[in-house]
Design an enzyme around this catalytic site. Structure first.
Site, PDB file in Angstrom:
ATOM      1  N   GLU A   1       0.859  -1.183   0.000  1.00 48.23           N
ATOM      2  CA  GLU A   1       0.000   0.000   0.000  1.00 48.23           C
ATOM      3  C   GLU A   1       0.894   1.231   0.000  1.00 48.23           C
ATOM      4  OE1 GLU A   1      -3.498   0.038   0.127  1.00 48.23           O
ATOM      5  OE2 GLU A   1      -2.903   2.074  -0.387  1.00 48.23           O
TER       6      GLU A   1
ATOM      7  N   LEU B   1      -0.329   4.492   0.488  1.00 52.16           N
ATOM      8  CA  LEU B   1      -1.122   5.666   0.863  1.00 52.16           C
ATOM      9  C   LEU B   1      -0.354   6.651   1.744  1.00 52.16           C
ATOM     10  CD1 LEU B   1      -2.342   5.608   4.010  1.00 52.16           C
ATOM     11  CD2 LEU B   1      -3.781   3.851   3.048  1.00 52.16           C
TER      12      LEU B   1
ATOM     13  N   CYS C   1       6.193   6.249   8.725  1.00 53.01           N
ATOM     14  CA  CYS C   1       6.743   5.425   7.644  1.00 53.01           C
ATOM     15  C   CYS C   1       8.196   5.748   7.285  1.00 53.01           C
ATOM     16  CB  CYS C   1       5.867   5.555   6.402  1.00 53.01           C
ATOM     17  SG  CYS C   1       4.250   4.815   6.648  1.00 53.01           S
TER      18      CYS C   1
HETATM   19  C1  UDX Z   1       4.763   8.214   3.179  1.00 49.72           C
HETATM   20  C2  UDX Z   1       4.784   7.918   1.663  1.00 49.72           C
HETATM   21  O1  UDX Z   1       4.635   9.150   0.946  1.00 49.72           O
HETATM   22  C3  UDX Z   1       3.662   6.968   1.310  1.00 49.72           C
HETATM   23  O2  UDX Z   1       3.698   6.655  -0.072  1.00 49.72           O
HETATM   24  C4  UDX Z   1       3.850   5.714   2.130  1.00 49.72           C
HETATM   25  O3  UDX Z   1       2.816   4.789   1.860  1.00 49.72           O
HETATM   26  C5  UDX Z   1       3.874   6.032   3.607  1.00 49.72           C
HETATM   27  O4  UDX Z   1       4.890   6.988   3.882  1.00 49.72           O
HETATM   28  P1  UDX Z   1       3.330   9.754   4.793  1.00 49.72           P
HETATM   29  O5  UDX Z   1       4.181   9.235   5.911  1.00 49.72           O
HETATM   30  O6  UDX Z   1       1.857   9.854   4.985  1.00 49.72           O
HETATM   31  O7  UDX Z   1       3.547   8.859   3.483  1.00 49.72           O
HETATM   32  O8  UDX Z   1       3.846  11.226   4.486  1.00 49.72           O
HETATM   33  P2  UDX Z   1       4.525  12.024   3.281  1.00 49.72           P
HETATM   34  O9  UDX Z   1       3.520  12.875   2.621  1.00 49.72           O
HETATM   35  O10 UDX Z   1       5.339  11.150   2.442  1.00 49.72           O
HETATM   36  O11 UDX Z   1       5.486  12.993   4.119  1.00 49.72           O
HETATM   37  C6  UDX Z   1       6.501  12.442   4.953  1.00 49.72           C
HETATM   38  C7  UDX Z   1       7.267  13.538   5.627  1.00 49.72           C
HETATM   39  O12 UDX Z   1       8.114  14.205   4.706  1.00 49.72           O
HETATM   40  C8  UDX Z   1       6.434  14.630   6.301  1.00 49.72           C
HETATM   41  O13 UDX Z   1       6.989  14.908   7.568  1.00 49.72           O
HETATM   42  C9  UDX Z   1       6.587  15.810   5.359  1.00 49.72           C
HETATM   43  O14 UDX Z   1       6.466  17.037   6.036  1.00 49.72           O
HETATM   44  C10 UDX Z   1       7.982  15.602   4.831  1.00 49.72           C
HETATM   45  N1  UDX Z   1       8.239  16.207   3.516  1.00 49.72           N
HETATM   46  C11 UDX Z   1       7.548  15.789   2.424  1.00 49.72           C
HETATM   47  C12 UDX Z   1       9.229  17.167   3.381  1.00 49.72           C
HETATM   48  O15 UDX Z   1       9.885  17.551   4.352  1.00 49.72           O
HETATM   49  N2  UDX Z   1       9.488  17.693   2.147  1.00 49.72           N
HETATM   50  C13 UDX Z   1       8.814  17.295   1.035  1.00 49.72           C
HETATM   51  O16 UDX Z   1       9.117  17.818  -0.048  1.00 49.72           O
HETATM   52  C14 UDX Z   1       7.815  16.326   1.188  1.00 49.72           C
END
Ligand code: UDX
Length: 440
Positions: A149, A151, A266
């Site tokens: 997954e 998501l 994650c």
């Molecule tokens: C992530 C993956 O994107 C997803 O595909 C996987 O299934 C689970 O892990 P998620 O943990 O919900 O999802 O968050 P995500 O949107 O990926 O952001 C992760 C972290 O990175 C956040 O703390 C966000 O603030 C940070 N981030 C994201 C940055 O610092 N810079 C960016 O450009 C993007």
């Protein structure tokens, strides 16, 4: 079709509700009786935009039920495993919940009138786990598929019902693979009809697709945060740099937002678990760069304290610091590995007087009594009397807040934009000394 989903956290609960939304009859199983109780009443146990509507609609329609009793999965044709794989002290993934789920499922498998019966793993696991679980499941007659997954929190329902791609890790036996694929295609028919790519591969590759995708995303973020350090030292602007390099299709614009780094349930744990598994496989050096990705991610949080010292002086004791945001990202109340909360704790440790505001995670924090910082319900309250404002999570409420109003409330006009998301010129025009990440 009759489906079961084991584990009703962010992944499992959203998957269960989304599958019911596709018209299937779904039972969700979780060991947490309180969570099951809430979900059964159509109430989301966590903040996730759009989820509660889908949950309630399907609970009300009678297609979606929740229970703590594994016996309820008997007779379903597909059983999804969506339990957590947290991090052990060693950095490796803890498979206790996955193993316990499979153990508890075994007596209830093999009771479905429709064949074949499928167990579909969705949790993020170390490569090799699926092959091991397939052996335990084989005596029941059910077939294991690995169906990771992808998501994102905050977009969980959309990502489940409208994913970029579907990945099926299928067994080596060709007949078993063909029939398992047909069953999963039936489950996901309405999604596949939208022409979403469905990629078929072996177990190990499917497991690796998930963890390598997260490792790549983490690397991309740490890359741009490393560039932010260079920009700071050279007097350049990382947001302009990211915009320019991102226009190259080979690089891509997304996930190049410099800031206080990645957190959540994650990315941080997945890069460590990936490294641990590579070590076990004797190829640890191939992933050596992930330790550096982790180090950069950690360092960027601490750089905010250095910036604060430049603004307020070396001694931060007694300084009032307003930290805007506690969740690891906006539109979530998840505080696992949250960069902003880490920062709040670090300022508190330096004896600053810290006040934290978060629209979704705030109420959860407010119920705790062991925190070294204060929690407020409103942005205005948080800003009142602040010597420094730190944006830690880019909630819309924060990024659209009127800096002129902020200027009236604070004691001293200092702002650190930890997500490079505030309208810099407007904050400067309101008299603030502004510092972003990599845009000195
Ligand atoms: C992530 C993956 O994107 C997803 O595909 C996987 O299934 C689970 O892990 P998620 O943990 O919900 O999802 O968050 P995500 O949107 O990926 O952001 C992760 C972290 O990175 C956040 O703390 C966000 O603030 C940070 N981030 C994201 C940055 O610092 N810079 C960016 O450009 C993007």
């Amino acid at each position: 079709m009759r489906l079961s989903v084991i584990g009703c956290g962010y992944l499992g609960a959203v998957h269960a509700a989304s599958m019911a939304e596709l018209g299937h009859t779904v039972v969700g199983v979780d060991v947490d009786a309180h969570k099951v109780e809430l979900l059964s009443r159509g109430m989301a146990p966590f903040f996730e935009p759009g989820f509660e509507e889908v949950l309630r609609r399907n609970v009300d329609a009678g297609r979606l039920t929740f229970t703590t009793d594994y016996a309820a999965i008997a007779g379903a044709q597909v059983h999804f495993i969506g339990v957590g794989t947290p991090q052990l002290d060693t950095g490796a993934a803890d498979l206790t919940y996955v193993d316990a789920a499979v153990e508890a499922m075994l007596p209830h498998l093999g009771k479905c009138a429709d064949r074949p019966e499928i167990v579909a793993g969705k949790s993020t696991v170390p490569v090799g786990t699926a092959a091991r679980l397939a052996e335990s499941i084989a005596p029941t007659g059910a077939t294991l598929v690995w169906n990771p997954e992808f998501l994102r929190e905050g977009f969980a329902v959309k990502d489940t019902l409208d994913p970029d791609r579907m990945v099926y890790g299928l067994p080596a036996d060709e007949d078993a693979a063909v029939s398992a694929q047909a069953v999963l295609d039936d489950v996901y028919r309405p999604i596949l009809e939208k022409n979403k790519p469905r990629l078929v591969m072996d177990y190990a590759t499917a497991e690796l697709v998930k963890i390598s995708a997260n490792a790549f995303l983490a690397t991309k973020i740490s890359f741009i945060n490393a560039m932010a350090q260079i920009c700071d030292a050279a007097g350049a602007d990382v947001t302009a740099l990211a915009g320019a390099i991102g226009l190259d299709d080979r690089i891509g614009k997304r996930f190049l937002r410099a800031g206080i780094g990645f957190g959540g349930g994650c990315l941080p744990k997945d890069i460590r678990a990936f490294q641990a598994r590579a070590d076990e496989l004797g190829v640890g050096r191939a992933l050596g760069f992930l330790a550096e990705v982790d180090r950069i991610n950690d360092a960027v949080r601490h750089s905010v304290v250095d910036t604060a010292r430049r603004m307020l002086g070396e001694d931060l004791a007694g300084r009032r610091v307003a930290v805007l945001g506690a969740a690891f990202k906006p539109d979530s109340d998840d505080m696992r590995n949250s960069p902003s909360l880490d920062l709040a704790a670090e300022f508190a440790e330096l004896s600053a007087s810290v006040v934290v505001m978060d629209p979704a995670a705030g109420p959860i924090l407010a119920a705790r009594t062991d925190l070294p910082y204060q929690i407020t319900e409103s942005i205005e309250e948080a800003l009142t009397g602040a010597d420094l404002v730190v944006l830690g999570t880019e909630w819309k409420q924060f990024t659209t807040f009127d800096p002129a109003r902020a200027a009236e409330l604070v004691s001293r006009r200092n702002v650190i934009d930890g997500r490079n998301s505030l309208p810099r010129e407007a904050w400067k025009a309101a008299g603030f000394t502004y510092a972003g990440i990599g845009r000195r």
